[in-house]
Write a protein that holds these residues in place. Structure first.
Motif, PDB file in Angstrom:
ATOM      1  N   ALA A  21     145.667  91.891 116.815  1.00 51.09           N
ATOM      2  CA  ALA A  21     144.259  91.973 117.206  1.00 51.09           C
ATOM      3  C   ALA A  21     143.920  93.353 117.746  1.00 51.09           C
ATOM      4  CB  ALA A  21     143.932  90.897 118.240  1.00 51.09           C
ATOM      5  N   GLU A  22     144.836  93.963 118.489  1.00 46.96           N
ATOM      6  CA  GLU A  22     144.591  95.290 119.038  1.00 46.96           C
ATOM      7  C   GLU A  22     144.565  96.338 117.928  1.00 46.96           C
ATOM      8  OE1 GLU A  22     144.151  98.421 121.933  1.00 46.96           O
ATOM      9  OE2 GLU A  22     143.492  96.368 121.643  1.00 46.96           O
ATOM     10  N   ARG A  25     141.254  96.092 116.253  1.00 47.68           N
ATOM     11  CA  ARG A  25     140.202  96.654 117.111  1.00 47.68           C
ATOM     12  C   ARG A  25     140.174  98.174 117.007  1.00 47.68           C
ATOM     13  NH1 ARG A  25     139.288  99.107 121.864  1.00 47.68           N
ATOM     14  NH2 ARG A  25     141.515  99.337 122.312  1.00 47.68           N
ATOM     15  N   LEU A  26     141.346  98.785 116.994  1.00 46.48           N
ATOM     16  CA  LEU A  26     141.408 100.241 116.930  1.00 46.48           C
ATOM     17  C   LEU A  26     140.970 100.761 115.570  1.00 46.48           C
ATOM     18  CD1 LEU A  26     144.748 100.886 118.855  1.00 46.48           C
ATOM     19  CD2 LEU A  26     142.408 101.156 119.703  1.00 46.48           C
ATOM     20  N   ARG A  28     138.864  99.447 113.693  1.00 45.95           N
ATOM     21  CA  ARG A  28     137.406  99.285 113.623  1.00 45.95           C
ATOM     22  C   ARG A  28     136.652 100.368 114.382  1.00 45.95           C
ATOM     23  NH1 ARG A  28     136.956  92.621 113.924  1.00 45.95           N
ATOM     24  NH2 ARG A  28     137.121  92.323 111.657  1.00 45.95           N
ATOM     25  N   LEU A  29     137.328 101.141 115.209  1.00 44.41           N
ATOM     26  CA  LEU A  29     136.689 102.304 115.823  1.00 44.41           C
ATOM     27  C   LEU A  29     136.445 103.389 114.775  1.00 44.41           C
ATOM     28  CD1 LEU A  29     138.686 102.626 119.171  1.00 44.41           C
ATOM     29  CD2 LEU A  29     136.442 101.565 118.822  1.00 44.41           C
TER      30      LEU A  29
END
Length: 225
Positions: A21-22, A25-26, A28-29
């Motif tokens: 998940a992390e 998330r990254l 998606r930056l």
């Protein structure tokens, strides 16, 4: 578990296996539209392969244990070196090293050139930018300014970084205000101020979107600021 040797593609070499998940998330930056595809993550014309344990020799023994996330291009990249920037940006945020074409780099090395940029849908007038820069401003060239130890270069943004796609409905050609200087927090604060005044978005040197100046620092250093 057998360790793998990775020979191709820009790679983020990490000291620990990132949570799935992390990692998403990254990514998606850099591309808000990134999605999971099996064990991998797919962004704009690139695939971030699931982390695998690799030999420490991948980074010349700089890390005792290595989890490698390889990035491979699957089509025309949205801008030059997007695959390499993605690997470097992930390594920076996860305390690792970047490997590309057999060379190992530390993205957190302070001596590396570059800084944040403010991406805008339209080029600001020189007078408008001078009013927004902090301190006494010197204009070196038509769109090169220095103020308070910061150098600001107004240049066309080559390609279309996925992180700023929301600007594109309003512009087909983007402008970047590239900020250079020794103090990343100062650069970040100025970038945020310019972004707010000029209706832009702030990205780091790897074209990952940032929302706070502290995100320009490696995680370990940002926690002490």
């Amino acid at each position: 578990m057998a360790k793998r040797r990775l020979r191709t593609g820009p790679t983020a070499a990490l000291p620990a296996k990132p949570e799935r998940a992390e990692l998403l998330r990254l990514v998606r930056l850099a591309d808000p539209g990134a999605r999971e595809d099996g064990d991998d993550i797919v962004a704009v014309d690139v695939r971030v392969h699931a982390p695998v344990e690799a030999e420490p020799e991948l980074v010349g023994g700089e890390l005792e244990r290595v989890w490698a996330c390889r990035v491979s291009a699957e089509g025309p990249l949205p801008f030059d070196y997007f695959d390499r920037f993605l690997a470097e940006g992930l390594a920076f945020r996860l305390g690792g090293l970047a490997v590309c074409r057999g060379e190992v780099d530390d993205p957190a090395d302070d001596s590396r050139p570059g800084g944040p940029a403010v991406i805008l849908p339209a080029r600001p007038a020189a007078e408008e930018l001078i009013d927004l820069l902090e301190g006494e401003v010197e204009q070196e060239e038509e769109f090169v300014f220095t103020a308070g130890g910061v150098r600001a270069l107004v240049v066309p943004q080559k390609g279309q970084p996925p992180a700023v796609q929301e600007l594109l409905p309003f512009a087909t050609e983007l402008t970047a205000i590239e900020l250079r200087g020794d103090d990343q927090l100062k650069l970040g604060s100025l970038a945020m101020s310019l972004s707010e005044s000029l209706n832009g978005l702030v990205v780091d040197r790897w074209r990952f979107r940032i929302d706070r100046a502290e995100e320009l620092l490696p995680p370990a250093r940002a926690e002490t600021e």
